[in-house]
Motif scaffolding. Structure first.
Motif, PDB file in Angstrom:
ATOM      1  N   ALA A 264       0.826  -1.207   0.000  1.00 32.55           N
ATOM      2  CA  ALA A 264       0.000   0.000   0.000  1.00 32.55           C
ATOM      3  C   ALA A 264       0.860   1.257   0.000  1.00 32.55           C
ATOM      4  CB  ALA A 264      -0.925  -0.007   1.219  1.00 32.55           C
ATOM      5  N   LEU A 265       1.893   1.267   0.820  1.00 31.04           N
ATOM      6  CA  LEU A 265       2.769   2.432   0.874  1.00 31.04           C
ATOM      7  C   LEU A 265       3.498   2.617  -0.452  1.00 31.04           C
ATOM      8  CD1 LEU A 265       4.024   4.763   2.388  1.00 31.04           C
ATOM      9  CD2 LEU A 265       5.651   3.175   3.433  1.00 31.04           C
ATOM     10  N   CYS A 266       3.890   1.521  -1.074  1.00 25.98           N
ATOM     11  CA  CYS A 266       4.568   1.604  -2.374  1.00 25.98           C
ATOM     12  C   CYS A 266       3.626   2.167  -3.435  1.00 25.98           C
ATOM     13  CB  CYS A 266       5.064   0.225  -2.802  1.00 25.98           C
ATOM     14  SG  CYS A 266       6.485  -0.377  -1.868  1.00 25.98           S
ATOM     15  N   ARG A 267       2.359   1.743  -3.419  1.00 24.54           N
ATOM     16  CA  ARG A 267       1.393   2.268  -4.385  1.00 24.54           C
ATOM     17  C   ARG A 267       1.152   3.755  -4.158  1.00 24.54           C
ATOM     18  NH1 ARG A 267      -1.640  -2.261  -2.915  1.00 24.54           N
ATOM     19  NH2 ARG A 267      -3.191  -0.876  -1.964  1.00 24.54           N
TER      20      ARG A 267
ATOM     21  N   SER B 117       5.368  13.933 -11.882  1.00 22.39           N
ATOM     22  CA  SER B 117       6.032  13.650 -13.169  1.00 22.39           C
ATOM     23  C   SER B 117       7.520  13.373 -12.991  1.00 22.39           C
ATOM     24  CB  SER B 117       5.836  14.824 -14.141  1.00 22.39           C
ATOM     25  OG  SER B 117       4.467  15.052 -14.371  1.00 22.39           O
ATOM     26  N   VAL B 118       7.820  12.423 -12.112  1.00 20.90           N
ATOM     27  CA  VAL B 118       9.213  12.067 -11.842  1.00 20.90           C
ATOM     28  C   VAL B 118       9.638  10.933 -12.758  1.00 20.90           C
ATOM     29  CG1 VAL B 118      10.872  11.332 -10.087  1.00 20.90           C
ATOM     30  CG2 VAL B 118       8.942  12.767  -9.445  1.00 20.90           C
ATOM     31  N   GLY B 119       9.957  11.231 -13.992  1.00 21.12           N
ATOM     32  CA  GLY B 119      10.555  10.297 -14.939  1.00 21.12           C
ATOM     33  C   GLY B 119      10.023   8.877 -14.886  1.00 21.12           C
ATOM     34  N   ASP B 120      10.941   7.923 -15.049  1.00 23.52           N
ATOM     35  CA  ASP B 120      10.629   6.493 -15.043  1.00 23.52           C
ATOM     36  C   ASP B 120      10.395   6.041 -13.608  1.00 23.52           C
ATOM     37  OD1 ASP B 120      10.308   3.828 -15.827  1.00 23.52           O
ATOM     38  OD2 ASP B 120      12.422   3.413 -15.418  1.00 23.52           O
ATOM     39  N   ILE B 121       9.190   5.528 -13.332  1.00 26.03           N
ATOM     40  CA  ILE B 121       8.835   5.123 -11.971  1.00 26.03           C
ATOM     41  C   ILE B 121       8.938   3.608 -11.866  1.00 26.03           C
ATOM     42  CG2 ILE B 121       7.128   5.287 -10.134  1.00 26.03           C
ATOM     43  CD1 ILE B 121       5.907   7.640 -11.580  1.00 26.03           C
TER      44      ILE B 121
ATOM     45  N   GLU C 228      10.149   0.053  -9.650  1.00 22.13           N
ATOM     46  CA  GLU C 228      10.021  -0.395  -8.259  1.00 22.13           C
ATOM     47  C   GLU C 228      11.185   0.099  -7.414  1.00 22.13           C
ATOM     48  OE1 GLU C 228       9.783  -4.598  -5.733  1.00 22.13           O
ATOM     49  OE2 GLU C 228       9.471  -4.586  -7.905  1.00 22.13           O
ATOM     50  N   GLU C 229      12.363   0.124  -8.017  1.00 18.66           N
ATOM     51  CA  GLU C 229      13.548   0.594  -7.297  1.00 18.66           C
ATOM     52  C   GLU C 229      13.441   2.080  -6.974  1.00 18.66           C
ATOM     53  OE1 GLU C 229      18.427   0.750  -7.852  1.00 18.66           O
ATOM     54  OE2 GLU C 229      17.152  -0.177  -9.368  1.00 18.66           O
ATOM     55  N   VAL C 230      12.933   2.863  -7.924  1.00 22.18           N
ATOM     56  CA  VAL C 230      12.766   4.303  -7.701  1.00 22.18           C
ATOM     57  C   VAL C 230      11.758   4.555  -6.582  1.00 22.18           C
ATOM     58  CG1 VAL C 230      11.913   6.454  -8.722  1.00 22.18           C
ATOM     59  CG2 VAL C 230      13.409   4.944 -10.050  1.00 22.18           C
ATOM     60  N   VAL C 231      10.655   3.823  -6.605  1.00 17.97           N
ATOM     61  CA  VAL C 231       9.634   3.970  -5.560  1.00 17.97           C
ATOM     62  C   VAL C 231      10.225   3.660  -4.196  1.00 17.97           C
ATOM     63  CG1 VAL C 231       7.464   3.049  -4.673  1.00 17.97           C
ATOM     64  CG2 VAL C 231       7.720   3.489  -7.117  1.00 17.97           C
ATOM     65  N   THR C 232      10.981   2.561  -4.107  1.00 21.08           N
ATOM     66  CA  THR C 232      11.578   2.148  -2.839  1.00 21.08           C
ATOM     67  C   THR C 232      12.534   3.190  -2.287  1.00 21.08           C
ATOM     68  OG1 THR C 232      11.403  -0.188  -3.459  1.00 21.08           O
ATOM     69  CG2 THR C 232      12.944   0.357  -1.702  1.00 21.08           C
ATOM     70  N   THR C 233      13.351   3.762  -3.149  1.00 20.79           N
ATOM     71  CA  THR C 233      14.341   4.742  -2.685  1.00 20.79           C
ATOM     72  C   THR C 233      13.695   6.044  -2.232  1.00 20.79           C
ATOM     73  OG1 THR C 233      14.658   5.495  -4.975  1.00 20.79           O
ATOM     74  CG2 THR C 233      16.178   3.819  -4.138  1.00 20.79           C
ATOM     75  N   HIS C 234      12.458   6.326  -2.694  1.00 19.69           N
ATOM     76  CA  HIS C 234      11.785   7.561  -2.313  1.00 19.69           C
ATOM     77  C   HIS C 234      10.958   7.426  -1.034  1.00 19.69           C
ATOM     78  CE1 HIS C 234      12.906   9.154  -6.261  1.00 19.69           C
ATOM     79  NE2 HIS C 234      12.522  10.335  -5.830  1.00 19.69           N
ATOM     80  N   ILE C 235      10.805   6.217  -0.525  1.00 20.46           N
ATOM     81  CA  ILE C 235      10.078   6.027   0.730  1.00 20.46           C
ATOM     82  C   ILE C 235      11.023   6.320   1.885  1.00 20.46           C
ATOM     83  CG2 ILE C 235       8.912   4.363   2.221  1.00 20.46           C
ATOM     84  CD1 ILE C 235       7.919   2.944  -0.247  1.00 20.46           C
ATOM     85  N   THR C 236      10.683   7.321   2.678  1.00 20.82           N
ATOM     86  CA  THR C 236      11.559   7.736   3.769  1.00 20.82           C
ATOM     87  C   THR C 236      11.357   6.855   4.994  1.00 20.82           C
ATOM     88  OG1 THR C 236       9.955   9.304   4.705  1.00 20.82           O
ATOM     89  CG2 THR C 236      11.402  10.118   2.941  1.00 20.82           C
ATOM     90  N   GLN C 237      12.333   6.920   5.901  1.00 23.00           N
ATOM     91  CA  GLN C 237      12.245   6.151   7.145  1.00 23.00           C
ATOM     92  C   GLN C 237      11.066   6.633   7.989  1.00 23.00           C
ATOM     93  OE1 GLN C 237      15.866   6.195   9.405  1.00 23.00           O
ATOM     94  NE2 GLN C 237      15.119   4.779  10.943  1.00 23.00           N
TER      95      GLN C 237
END
Length: 205
Positions: free
Chosen positions: A11-14, A24-28, A30-39
């Motif tokens: 859910a958080l990834c979605r 509009s952050v370029g190519d989204i 799974e790796e990009v999504v993961t790196t943008h999720i903060t602690q």
């Protein structure tokens, strides 16, 4: 572990994917999504649980075995761990595995509300873990030492200074409710106390 904890929460990834798409952050990927999720986001929206004594024991033994082997050497071939010492440390410390597990039949998380991100409604949680004075002490303990290269004498001095300041803070908070003097110098504190007593005597008489 940080990357793993974010990958398992769909859910958080979605939600993060929706946020990135709106910006509009370029190519989204799974790796990009993961790196943008903060602690902070992970702590707010994800409930975590410990793995149990047996599984924790297995994982730690697996990790120490890896670093206590040929794989556990630096580029110069120097072992990262001393075999005899790490085995002795593990023998002494594994009895504490039960102490770091979540208590049974106790709800650690309280739902505080919901938050909408990227058109996905996420639950917000508050965790009781880390809220006691002992757990807070463990959090700050490693901050007493300002660096990784220090002599034994300086290490002990930093540790004792940190413990003294910790005890002073808690004693001040317990007695007065809030710190009145932001100083750890005993001589300065004593001088302020004497001046306060002198001022009180002069007012009375």
């Amino acid at each position: 572990m940080a990357c793993l904890s974010t990958c398992i929460v769909a859910a958080l990834c979605r939600a993060k994917e929706g946020e990135l798409a709106a910006r509009s952050v370029g190519d989204i990927s799974e790796e990009v999504v993961t790196t943008h999720i903060t602690q902070r986001e992970s702590a707010l929206h994800c409930r975590r649980r410990t793995r149990g004594v047996e599984e924790t024991n297995r994982l730690i033994r697996s990790l120490t075995s890896l670093f206590d082997s040929v794989s556990g050497k630096d580029t110069l071939g120097v072992p990262l761990l001393d075999h005899e010492r790490i085995q002795q440390i593990w023998k002494e410390q594994q009895k504490h595995l039960g102490c770091i597990q979540n208590p049974e039949d106790f709800q650690l998380y309280i739902k505080t509300g919901t938050l909408k991100k990227g058109n996905v409604e996420l639950c917000c949680y508050r965790c009781a873990r880390g809220s006691t004075s002992l757990e807070t002490f463990h959090l700050h303990l490693n901050r007493f030492i300002p660096g990784t290269s220090v002599s034994y004498a300086h290490f002990q001095a930093y540790l004792l200074e940190g413990l003294m300041r910790w005890n002073d803070d808690w004693m001040e908070d317990a007695v007065k409710g809030a710190p009145s003097i932001h100083s750890y110098g005993s001589a300065l504190s004593e001088a302020v106390d004497q001046l306060s007593q002198k001022g009180a005597r002069e007012m009375l008489g």
